[in-house]
Design a protein around this motif. Sequence first.
Motif, PDB file in Angstrom:
ATOM      1  N   SER A 108       5.861 -68.938   3.918  1.00 29.66           N
ATOM      2  CA  SER A 108       5.606 -70.322   3.511  1.00 29.66           C
ATOM      3  C   SER A 108       5.901 -70.571   2.039  1.00 29.66           C
ATOM      4  CB  SER A 108       4.157 -70.707   3.816  1.00 29.66           C
ATOM      5  OG  SER A 108       3.257 -69.893   3.073  1.00 29.66           O
ATOM      6  N   ASP A 109       5.673 -69.568   1.184  1.00 30.00           N
ATOM      7  CA  ASP A 109       5.881 -69.792  -0.248  1.00 30.00           C
ATOM      8  C   ASP A 109       6.260 -68.515  -1.005  1.00 30.00           C
ATOM      9  OD1 ASP A 109       3.452 -68.383  -0.518  1.00 30.00           O
ATOM     10  OD2 ASP A 109       2.279 -70.223  -0.644  1.00 30.00           O
ATOM     11  N   ASN A 110       6.662 -67.459  -0.282  1.00 28.29           N
ATOM     12  CA  ASN A 110       7.069 -66.208  -0.935  1.00 28.29           C
ATOM     13  C   ASN A 110       8.526 -66.255  -1.356  1.00 28.29           C
ATOM     14  OD1 ASN A 110       4.622 -65.110   0.677  1.00 28.29           O
ATOM     15  ND2 ASN A 110       5.237 -63.373  -0.595  1.00 28.29           N
ATOM     16  N   TYR A 111       8.863 -65.365  -2.290  1.00 28.31           N
ATOM     17  CA  TYR A 111      10.255 -65.110  -2.635  1.00 28.31           C
ATOM     18  C   TYR A 111      10.542 -63.614  -2.539  1.00 28.31           C
ATOM     19  CZ  TYR A 111      10.923 -69.801  -4.586  1.00 28.31           C
ATOM     20  OH  TYR A 111      11.039 -71.167  -4.755  1.00 28.31           O
ATOM     21  N   ALA A 112      11.715 -63.292  -1.998  1.00 28.65           N
ATOM     22  CA  ALA A 112      12.350 -61.997  -2.204  1.00 28.65           C
ATOM     23  C   ALA A 112      13.562 -62.250  -3.086  1.00 28.65           C
ATOM     24  CB  ALA A 112      12.773 -61.378  -0.880  1.00 28.65           C
ATOM     25  N   VAL A 113      13.994 -61.228  -3.817  1.00 26.39           N
ATOM     26  CA  VAL A 113      15.154 -61.383  -4.693  1.00 26.39           C
ATOM     27  C   VAL A 113      16.133 -60.252  -4.432  1.00 26.39           C
ATOM     28  CG1 VAL A 113      15.964 -61.649  -7.060  1.00 26.39           C
ATOM     29  CG2 VAL A 113      13.681 -62.461  -6.448  1.00 26.39           C
ATOM     30  N   LEU A 114      17.378 -60.604  -4.158  1.00 25.55           N
ATOM     31  CA  LEU A 114      18.438 -59.617  -3.990  1.00 25.55           C
ATOM     32  C   LEU A 114      19.141 -59.382  -5.319  1.00 25.55           C
ATOM     33  CD1 LEU A 114      20.252 -60.599  -0.655  1.00 25.55           C
ATOM     34  CD2 LEU A 114      18.763 -58.627  -1.049  1.00 25.55           C
ATOM     35  N   LEU A 115      19.375 -58.110  -5.629  1.00 24.55           N
ATOM     36  CA  LEU A 115      20.136 -57.700  -6.815  1.00 24.55           C
ATOM     37  C   LEU A 115      21.328 -56.885  -6.341  1.00 24.55           C
ATOM     38  CD1 LEU A 115      17.189 -56.268  -8.977  1.00 24.55           C
ATOM     39  CD2 LEU A 115      18.020 -58.609  -8.894  1.00 24.55           C
ATOM     40  N   HIS A 116      22.515 -57.258  -6.768  1.00 25.12           N
ATOM     41  CA  HIS A 116      23.736 -56.581  -6.324  1.00 25.12           C
ATOM     42  C   HIS A 116      24.557 -56.165  -7.533  1.00 25.12           C
ATOM     43  CE1 HIS A 116      27.209 -55.680  -3.797  1.00 25.12           C
ATOM     44  NE2 HIS A 116      27.956 -56.414  -4.616  1.00 25.12           N
ATOM     45  N   ASP A 117      24.919 -54.885  -7.563  1.00 26.92           N
ATOM     46  CA  ASP A 117      25.767 -54.362  -8.626  1.00 26.92           C
ATOM     47  C   ASP A 117      27.226 -54.403  -8.156  1.00 26.92           C
ATOM     48  OD1 ASP A 117      26.925 -53.062 -10.750  1.00 26.92           O
ATOM     49  OD2 ASP A 117      26.295 -51.060 -10.110  1.00 26.92           O
ATOM     50  N   LEU A 120      29.884 -53.322  -9.454  1.00 22.31           N
ATOM     51  CA  LEU A 120      30.669 -52.130  -9.771  1.00 22.31           C
ATOM     52  C   LEU A 120      30.516 -51.053  -8.710  1.00 22.31           C
ATOM     53  CD1 LEU A 120      30.070 -51.782 -13.615  1.00 22.31           C
ATOM     54  CD2 LEU A 120      32.115 -52.625 -12.451  1.00 22.31           C
ATOM     55  N   THR A 121      29.324 -50.927  -8.142  1.00 25.91           N
ATOM     56  CA  THR A 121      29.053 -49.826  -7.213  1.00 25.91           C
ATOM     57  C   THR A 121      28.702 -50.302  -5.807  1.00 25.91           C
ATOM     58  OG1 THR A 121      26.687 -49.775  -7.730  1.00 25.91           O
ATOM     59  CG2 THR A 121      28.150 -48.475  -9.157  1.00 25.91           C
ATOM     60  N   GLU A 122      28.495 -51.604  -5.632  1.00 24.68           N
ATOM     61  CA  GLU A 122      28.072 -52.198  -4.366  1.00 24.68           C
ATOM     62  C   GLU A 122      26.619 -51.867  -4.011  1.00 24.68           C
ATOM     63  OE1 GLU A 122      29.895 -54.443  -2.629  1.00 24.68           O
ATOM     64  OE2 GLU A 122      31.346 -54.250  -4.255  1.00 24.68           O
ATOM     65  N   ALA A 123      25.882 -51.227  -4.912  1.00 23.70           N
ATOM     66  CA  ALA A 123      24.457 -51.001  -4.675  1.00 23.70           C
ATOM     67  C   ALA A 123      23.736 -52.354  -4.641  1.00 23.70           C
ATOM     68  CB  ALA A 123      23.859 -50.110  -5.758  1.00 23.70           C
ATOM     69  N   THR A 124      22.788 -52.468  -3.713  1.00 15.91           N
ATOM     70  CA  THR A 124      22.064 -53.730  -3.547  1.00 15.91           C
ATOM     71  C   THR A 124      20.592 -53.431  -3.294  1.00 15.91           C
ATOM     72  OG1 THR A 124      24.021 -54.756  -2.554  1.00 15.91           O
ATOM     73  CG2 THR A 124      21.913 -55.877  -2.232  1.00 15.91           C
ATOM     74  N   ALA A 125      19.734 -54.118  -4.022  1.00 21.40           N
ATOM     75  CA  ALA A 125      18.287 -53.965  -3.855  1.00 21.40           C
ATOM     76  C   ALA A 125      17.674 -55.302  -3.494  1.00 21.40           C
ATOM     77  CB  ALA A 125      17.643 -53.431  -5.128  1.00 21.40           C
ATOM     78  N   VAL A 126      16.560 -55.240  -2.790  1.00 18.87           N
ATOM     79  CA  VAL A 126      15.708 -56.400  -2.637  1.00 18.87           C
ATOM     80  C   VAL A 126      14.383 -56.082  -3.319  1.00 18.87           C
ATOM     81  CG1 VAL A 126      14.723 -55.719  -0.388  1.00 18.87           C
ATOM     82  CG2 VAL A 126      14.795 -58.132  -1.054  1.00 18.87           C
ATOM     83  N   VAL A 127      13.889 -57.025  -4.099  1.00 19.76           N
ATOM     84  CA  VAL A 127      12.578 -56.885  -4.720  1.00 19.76           C
ATOM     85  C   VAL A 127      11.569 -57.579  -3.813  1.00 19.76           C
ATOM     86  CG1 VAL A 127      11.147 -57.273  -6.742  1.00 19.76           C
ATOM     87  CG2 VAL A 127      13.605 -56.851  -7.013  1.00 19.76           C
ATOM     88  N   ASP A 128      10.711 -56.775  -3.214  1.00 19.88           N
ATOM     89  CA  ASP A 128       9.705 -57.177  -2.238  1.00 19.88           C
ATOM     90  C   ASP A 128      10.367 -57.653  -0.945  1.00 19.88           C
ATOM     91  OD1 ASP A 128       7.450 -56.376  -3.641  1.00 19.88           O
ATOM     92  OD2 ASP A 128       7.313 -58.263  -4.729  1.00 19.88           O
ATOM     93  N   ALA A 129       9.629 -57.482   0.146  1.00 18.75           N
ATOM     94  CA  ALA A 129      10.185 -57.727   1.489  1.00 18.75           C
ATOM     95  C   ALA A 129       9.153 -58.435   2.351  1.00 18.75           C
ATOM     96  CB  ALA A 129      10.593 -56.395   2.117  1.00 18.75           C
TER      97      ALA A 129
END
Length: 257
Positions: free
Chosen positions: A12-21, A23-32
């Motif tokens: 209803s009011d949460n955020y997740a944030v995707l981070l993508h590099d 150069l390397t194609e590494a990708t993280a999500v902050v919180d799920a």
Amino acid sequence: MPLDIRVIPCLSDNYAVLLHDPLTEATAVVDAPEPGPIMDALELEGWDLTHILITHHHADHVDGVLALKAQYGATVVGPKAEAATIPALDVEVVDADPVGLGSAIGRVIETPGHTAGHISFVFPEEKLLFAGDTLFVMGCGRALECDPPVLWHSLQRLRTLPDDFSLYCGHEYTVANGRFALSVDPDNGALRARVADAEAARREGKPTIPALLGDERLTNPFLRADDPDMAERLGLAGADPAAVFTELRARKNVFRG
């Protein structure tokens, strides 16, 4: 090359944030908070999830972990102090530990208060702060598992980061936070302008994150508990800042404006 960032509304009011590099194609999500919107965003971008960075153990931040790990095999990183309550945790981190994401190197800041083991992630080169439920735009989390002075100490740590760092937080609480802030700081012109901007953004369905830490320092009452003017407005002139913060948090807990 800077990280690519995507803000993903969840629940209803949460955020997740995707981070993508790039150069390397590494990708993280902050919180799920939930898997569906995160998977949809990854598919849209054509990114493969490599890391899941968890700030704390609450269900609305971890309920998507198992499904995301099963789908992508991502490495789950989270606070050692909450290892028993975070599903599928692979890497347990403590204060000052590095967190690598491809060519980007972040670090952990322990920020207890909302939960006893809460952590934040900071990427200094990219000027990014992911504060979970410790620091919100114009607000802060509830002190659920610690006494309020513990949370005040954590906010002081985050306050030392430079003004040009971008704050990403775990919830869309900005309009409500701003209205409370005006109740204790009604003559703050910068605050009035930020609240108006936040209300306009939400009317258009836009997120109010990220926010600059410099703006937070000027308008977030919870970062100003050691400001004598704030203490005086609360009837606590000369009081210890921890007591001022405790009063602010207590008022916010019951605020219905």
